[in-house]
Structure formats: structure tokens, C-alpha cells
Design an enzyme around this catalytic site. Sequence first.
Site, PDB file in Angstrom:
ATOM      1  N   GLU A  36       0.832  -1.214   0.000  1.00  0.00           N
ATOM      2  CA  GLU A  36       0.000   0.000   0.000  1.00  0.00           C
ATOM      3  C   GLU A  36       0.859   1.253   0.000  1.00  0.00           C
ATOM      4  OE1 GLU A  36      -3.159   0.132  -1.191  1.00  0.00           O
ATOM      5  OE2 GLU A  36      -3.505  -1.389   0.336  1.00  0.00           O
ATOM      6  N   THR A  38       2.912   2.048  -2.161  1.00  0.00           N
ATOM      7  CA  THR A  38       4.217   1.763  -2.753  1.00  0.00           C
ATOM      8  C   THR A  38       4.226   2.020  -4.254  1.00  0.00           C
ATOM      9  OG1 THR A  38       3.586  -0.553  -3.073  1.00  0.00           O
ATOM     10  CG2 THR A  38       4.788  -0.026  -1.053  1.00  0.00           C
ATOM     11  N   ASP A  39       3.053   2.086  -4.873  1.00  0.00           N
ATOM     12  CA  ASP A  39       3.034   2.136  -6.340  1.00  0.00           C
ATOM     13  C   ASP A  39       3.613   3.424  -6.889  1.00  0.00           C
ATOM     14  OD1 ASP A  39       0.816   3.478  -5.331  1.00  0.00           O
ATOM     15  OD2 ASP A  39      -0.502   2.918  -6.996  1.00  0.00           O
ATOM     16  N   GLY A 129     -12.368   3.020  -1.912  1.00  0.00           N
ATOM     17  CA  GLY A 129     -11.076   2.355  -1.841  1.00  0.00           C
ATOM     18  C   GLY A 129     -10.981   1.113  -2.699  1.00  0.00           C
ATOM     19  N   LEU A 130     -12.042   0.798  -3.452  1.00  0.00           N
ATOM     20  CA  LEU A 130     -12.013  -0.353  -4.361  1.00  0.00           C
ATOM     21  C   LEU A 130     -11.752   0.092  -5.788  1.00  0.00           C
ATOM     22  CD1 LEU A 130     -14.876  -2.645  -3.012  1.00  0.00           C
ATOM     23  CD2 LEU A 130     -12.485  -2.492  -2.324  1.00  0.00           C
ATOM     24  N   SER A 131     -11.381   1.341  -5.949  1.00  0.00           N
ATOM     25  CA  SER A 131     -10.915   1.869  -7.227  1.00  0.00           C
ATOM     26  C   SER A 131     -12.004   1.950  -8.286  1.00  0.00           C
ATOM     27  CB  SER A 131      -9.735   1.051  -7.752  1.00  0.00           C
ATOM     28  OG  SER A 131      -8.951   1.833  -8.617  1.00  0.00           O
ATOM     29  N   ASP A 177      -3.751   0.755  -9.738  1.00  0.00           N
ATOM     30  CA  ASP A 177      -5.187   0.586  -9.936  1.00  0.00           C
ATOM     31  C   ASP A 177      -5.514   0.242 -11.383  1.00  0.00           C
ATOM     32  OD1 ASP A 177      -5.369   1.216  -7.306  1.00  0.00           O
ATOM     33  OD2 ASP A 177      -6.301   3.172  -7.589  1.00  0.00           O
TER      34      ASP A 177
END
Length: 396
Positions: A36, A38-39, A129-131, A177
Site C-alpha cells: 500500500e 508503494t506504487d 477504496g475499491l478503485s 489501480d
Amino acid sequence: MEQRDLHELITTFETQFGTIPTDMFFSPGRVNLIGEHTDYNGGHVLPITLMLGTYGVARRRDDRLVRLYSANFPDLGMLSFAIDDFNKMPTHSWADYVKGVLKALTELGYHLETGFDLAIDGDIPIASGLSSSASLELLIGVVVQKLFDLKIPRLQLVMAGHQAENDFVGVKTGLMDQFSVGFGAPNTAIFLDTNTLGYRLVPVILRDFELIVMNTNKPRSLVTSKYNERVAETQAALQALQTKLSINSLGDIDMATFTANQALIKDPTLVKRARHAVSENQRTITAVRELAQGDLIEFGALLNQSQASLRDDYEVTGLELDTLVTAAQEFPGVLGARMTGAGFGGYALALIPKKRRAQFEQQVGARYYEVLGYDASFYDVEIGPGAQWIGPVKTH
């Protein structure tokens, strides 16, 4: 995703646009198992795609007009603009995501001769938060690809969605995402190196356990949250480290290297932000190994460690997520739990015993209500495919 599931949406399309759609589409939401924040720091992530997502039915037009309707926002009515109008909508509506993708694809050299009509209906809670935004962006990509018979490589669709989110809408997210929504596959997680875009699919075999997604029911907006602030903080920490280290991102170093050089970062808050990014990247690499070896106990422990780092070093959890995750972690037999997504509300996930699902929901839900005064929601996790054309609309 069979046609009968979209009968109501097809009817809505006919009502709004006065014609019948030609094609059906689906684009999933995603949950990140670990990795989380980190992308955008050049690290690794491990997302899965859900059977929750965004459905669309569409038809190509003969003129230059794009017309849109969302069953999720009926009060907005039909939205329309010219195919080459890349000015933001005056109300900052969901149509800006569509415009952003069309603009990105145009800049990649894909020119649409005409417009199209599109009706959508999503079952991802907005700002959760589920994109939902990446789901919509990749839906637009596959709609355009199919309606105009364009040979667009999947990675370009992913990059177009990412560009729309970052440059047009203005949320400085990483690539996870859009990549996960674009490349997802059933029963697997995507182990993605966001620095190189190298990835592999990892089977998710949980045996007597299952993943459950938990919704705090506290919506948040990424644009107005501290998300962009965290991006800036980790970039500032990186710049401090670069005064000595030859690195391009925080994902380039391990914890030993970070610990030996953290004194370069003078601000203690920035030290914490960078420590999370580096340690979370290492946890994700380890988690993939444990998952592949079937060590669910160690995998669960890494989920717990991730939550602690997100709470203490990155400070993106808050009362709602902390209450929900702590209650989940304390339930007997649970192997691990953590927030997922950007934080500041939204979602968490837990690895729980299959046979204790009902008791888990009751006990964790009761604890959450006791503290917050309103209910949490719980969702099954079924890992599904990435964004795709479902098939033609059959007329009788």
C-alpha cells in the site's frame, strides 16, 4: 456478467438515448492484498480484481457527439460533449474521467471518427477504496477499442487511464489501480513491480480460509484527502536520500540500506513516510513468496505488519479503519487484517476461517457499531477477470 444481468441497463439505455445499444462491457474494481502506497514510490504491489465493478452498454454514433448516462447518478441526467472537446465539465462530474481517457488515447495517436452513446451502472461504492475511478477508466478504454475496432495494446489502455487520473482529473495515483483492472485474471493476484512494469500472476489458494472485504462506510475523496500530501512527502524523502544514493525511487532500496542512510532525511515525519514505503515494499516481496509456498500464517502476519506501518509511519488509517481492523485481528482464528486502498476511511480486508464467517461479521460489526455508532458492511471476495467486452446485445 451474462446478458440477463444487464437487461435493466439496456432498457435504461433505450430510454435515455432512444436507440438500442450494440455491445456490453465490464470493468472490475480491485483490492490490494498488500503493498500500500508503494506504487508511486517504485515498489511492488499485489492486487486482485473483484467481481464488483462497472458495467456498460454502448453504441457508436454517426456524428461527433459523446452522450453519457450513469444509473449511479440519475440526477445528473444525460451528459454530452463533442468527441474532441477536452475542456473539463463545468460541474466536475464523472464525465471528466471519460474525457481524460479520450484525450490520452488521442495523444497516443488514436483518432475517433465519431462519438458514441454509453450508459453505465456500477456496484462499487464510490470513493470507497475499491478503485471505482480506475474501473471506469478501463471501461472507457475497452468501449472505445471495441466500438471503433482499434488495435490498442492493453498496456496503452492502462497508461491512458493512469494519465486521465493523474493529468486530467488531478489525482496523483500510482499505476497499480489501472494496471490491476487491465490485467486481472480469475483466482490470481498480480505481483507488479511498478518501477519496471514487470509482473506475474500468483495463484491465490487459501484452503480453509477466505478473504473478506470490510467497508467502514466512511467515504473519502482522494482529491481532498491527504493522498497528494503523502506523495509529496515521500518524494521529498527520496530527494534527500539521492544526495548520497544513486536511486530512482524508494523501491530501489531495502531496509538495511534505508536504516544506514535515513539520517540524510532531516525531517522525522519524512523519515516515517519513507520507512513505510521501503518496508512495505519488502513485505510485499516476502508475502508473494509465502503465498506461493502456502504459508498462510506468515502471509497473515505480514498483513498485520502492513497495517501497523500504515497506522504509525504513514498515518493514513484513522479511527474507523483502526477500529475495524483491530476488531478483525482480535477475532479467534483470523490470520491477518489490514486497511486497503488510500486510507482515510474506505476499506479493509481480513483473512478469516471459512467456517466462522457469520460469527466474524456479527462480532466485528458489533464492535464497530459500538465505537462509531453506525454499521460496517462486509463483502465476499471473488477474484474475477480484468476489463473486457462481454458480447453483443442481442435483439429479438
